[in-house]
Design a protein around this motif. Sequence first.
Motif, PDB file in Angstrom:
ATOM      1  N   ALA A  82       2.992  -2.689   3.940  1.00 17.60           N
ATOM      2  CA  ALA A  82       4.267  -2.086   3.562  1.00 17.60           C
ATOM      3  C   ALA A  82       4.981  -2.925   2.510  1.00 17.60           C
ATOM      4  CB  ALA A  82       5.147  -1.927   4.803  1.00 17.60           C
ATOM      5  N   LEU A  83       4.944  -4.248   2.658  1.00 13.55           N
ATOM      6  CA  LEU A  83       5.571  -5.118   1.658  1.00 13.55           C
ATOM      7  C   LEU A  83       4.920  -4.941   0.293  1.00 13.55           C
ATOM      8  CD1 LEU A  83       5.992  -8.413   3.742  1.00 13.55           C
ATOM      9  CD2 LEU A  83       7.836  -7.002   2.820  1.00 13.55           C
ATOM     10  N   VAL A  84       3.592  -4.929   0.285  1.00  9.86           N
ATOM     11  CA  VAL A  84       2.878  -4.788  -0.983  1.00  9.86           C
ATOM     12  C   VAL A  84       3.150  -3.425  -1.605  1.00  9.86           C
ATOM     13  CG1 VAL A  84       0.585  -4.600  -2.010  1.00  9.86           C
ATOM     14  CG2 VAL A  84       1.090  -6.464  -0.441  1.00  9.86           C
ATOM     15  N   PHE A  85       3.177  -2.362  -0.809  1.00  9.08           N
ATOM     16  CA  PHE A  85       3.428  -1.039  -1.364  1.00  9.08           C
ATOM     17  C   PHE A  85       4.851  -0.927  -1.900  1.00  9.08           C
ATOM     18  CE2 PHE A  85      -0.485   0.767   0.236  1.00  9.08           C
ATOM     19  CZ  PHE A  85      -0.718   1.783  -0.661  1.00  9.08           C
ATOM     20  N   GLY A  86       5.814  -1.619  -1.280  1.00  7.11           N
ATOM     21  CA  GLY A  86       7.166  -1.622  -1.832  1.00  7.11           C
ATOM     22  C   GLY A  86       7.215  -2.269  -3.201  1.00  7.11           C
ATOM     23  N   ARG A  87       6.551  -3.420  -3.343  1.00  5.33           N
ATOM     24  CA  ARG A  87       6.519  -4.092  -4.650  1.00  5.33           C
ATOM     25  C   ARG A  87       5.710  -3.283  -5.660  1.00  5.33           C
ATOM     26  NH1 ARG A  87       4.950  -9.848  -1.832  1.00  5.33           N
ATOM     27  NH2 ARG A  87       6.956 -10.216  -0.785  1.00  5.33           N
ATOM     28  N   PHE A  88       4.617  -2.688  -5.195  1.00  8.81           N
ATOM     29  CA  PHE A  88       3.804  -1.831  -6.066  1.00  8.81           C
ATOM     30  C   PHE A  88       4.620  -0.638  -6.568  1.00  8.81           C
ATOM     31  CE2 PHE A  88       0.606   1.720  -6.286  1.00  8.81           C
ATOM     32  CZ  PHE A  88      -0.040   1.279  -7.428  1.00  8.81           C
TER      33      PHE A  88
END
Length: 468
Positions: free
Chosen positions: A105-111
């Motif tokens: 979820a963190l990575v998808f937010g930054r992505f």
Amino acid sequence: MSALAVVRSSFGSSLLRYRRSWGLWLLLLAAPVSARYWIAGEHEAYAAIVIDGKAPVLTSAVLGLSLGIIVSMLMVLGVFVYLRSNTTRRQPWQIVETTAASRVALVFGRFGADLAVLGAALLATTLAGWILAWIVDPADGRRLLDIALGLWLPAAPVLMLVAALRQLFDALPPTRGAFGDFAFFVSWIVALVIAVGGVHGERDVAAGMSDVFGFVRPLADVFELGPDIGVTIGRASVSAGRIAVDVGRELTSPDYISTRLAWAGIAVALALLAGIVYRPHRQSRRWGLRGWIARAFQARPVVAPSDAGAAGAARWPWLGVFVAEFGLILPGRFWRALACGAALLAWTGGDFRRAAAPAIGLLLIFALSAHAGRSEAAGLLALSRTAAIAPMVRRALFVVAGIAWAALLAAPAILAGFGRGDTAPLSIALAGGAIVAGVSIALGAWSRSPTPARLLLLVAWYSWMTGG
């Protein structure tokens, strides 16, 4: 906290940091300004796409494809530099990695924040293309939808891949630093070679998947004219008139659209993979002597005499700074071992320009750009301003130290060249050291990061090595 809430929080915080960065405005202006430089009207002597000296008849689809090629092929390195070197490059991992939040979820937010910023850049380029259509007057009229399709279909999946690779490289410790920049540069070169190698292939989905940048299929009619057809991408002179190319028909073909959607799906999959394989930041464990053994080997404190004179470095502060910069450029056993290998390659003889010089240049590109990024960090820069010499003098000594390293590593070839009356190794070493050190410290002082200098110098190194 639910996964959706984590995505929203990560997306919002990253996007807020982007809004506070002045580099965002540079990104929004880069493509429109480049478009005006590369794309000209029907009667101009240059074009962004040139086929055996001929430019395609400037239609709305050709105008859009020219914009798409500029963004997807020529500005990819700049986009990666922006994503790696802007205000979001340093994340609060000391806090985030101690929470129970989903790494995916963190990575998808930054992505998602990266995609939002890159989408804004594409929107700005689309608007610039529409304005440019009123200036260059395409042959089939001003078809705004054709311009937008020609831009978004090639460029959007490529920018998604760049954002996904950025997240993947930031997720793994080996690729968070210099190796990640080098890996992206190699990936870009390999993708270009594969795309160019398939220009005379079939017009199917499998062949389209080999074209990451999306420029082969729209120009398929040109490549079918013969195996010796030469196509130049970028600003090139037009010497033989115009050639008709039906770009619009290929852009809207189902096979081409499916391949571009497939590459967009691969980008999303890479972002998902980045969240799955994410590894936390850990400081390397330092092994040493412990307990009474350490105390036994501990040196006793030495009391300095009260009448001791000033140290030599204090009498000549510039000399002390030079020695310090020289030692910090290649610190540690790993860097020194690589330096010994490069010097050994210069000692073994052979063509210095073809063998030893590229190895020495590649080593100094990574070493000098890394040290320039460290020494130009905001906190350290504030401390260095209190030194006895001015910051510009320190930067000049950095360049001198870089030249000294280049000359030292090339010393065996330089001495051998003197023996036969050849000064080329000395000239190459001095010029190469000055260029690499100068570019590293200049871009390091501007960006506070080693990435822009490193990628620019890698492109120059590759062009020089293959230029004959």
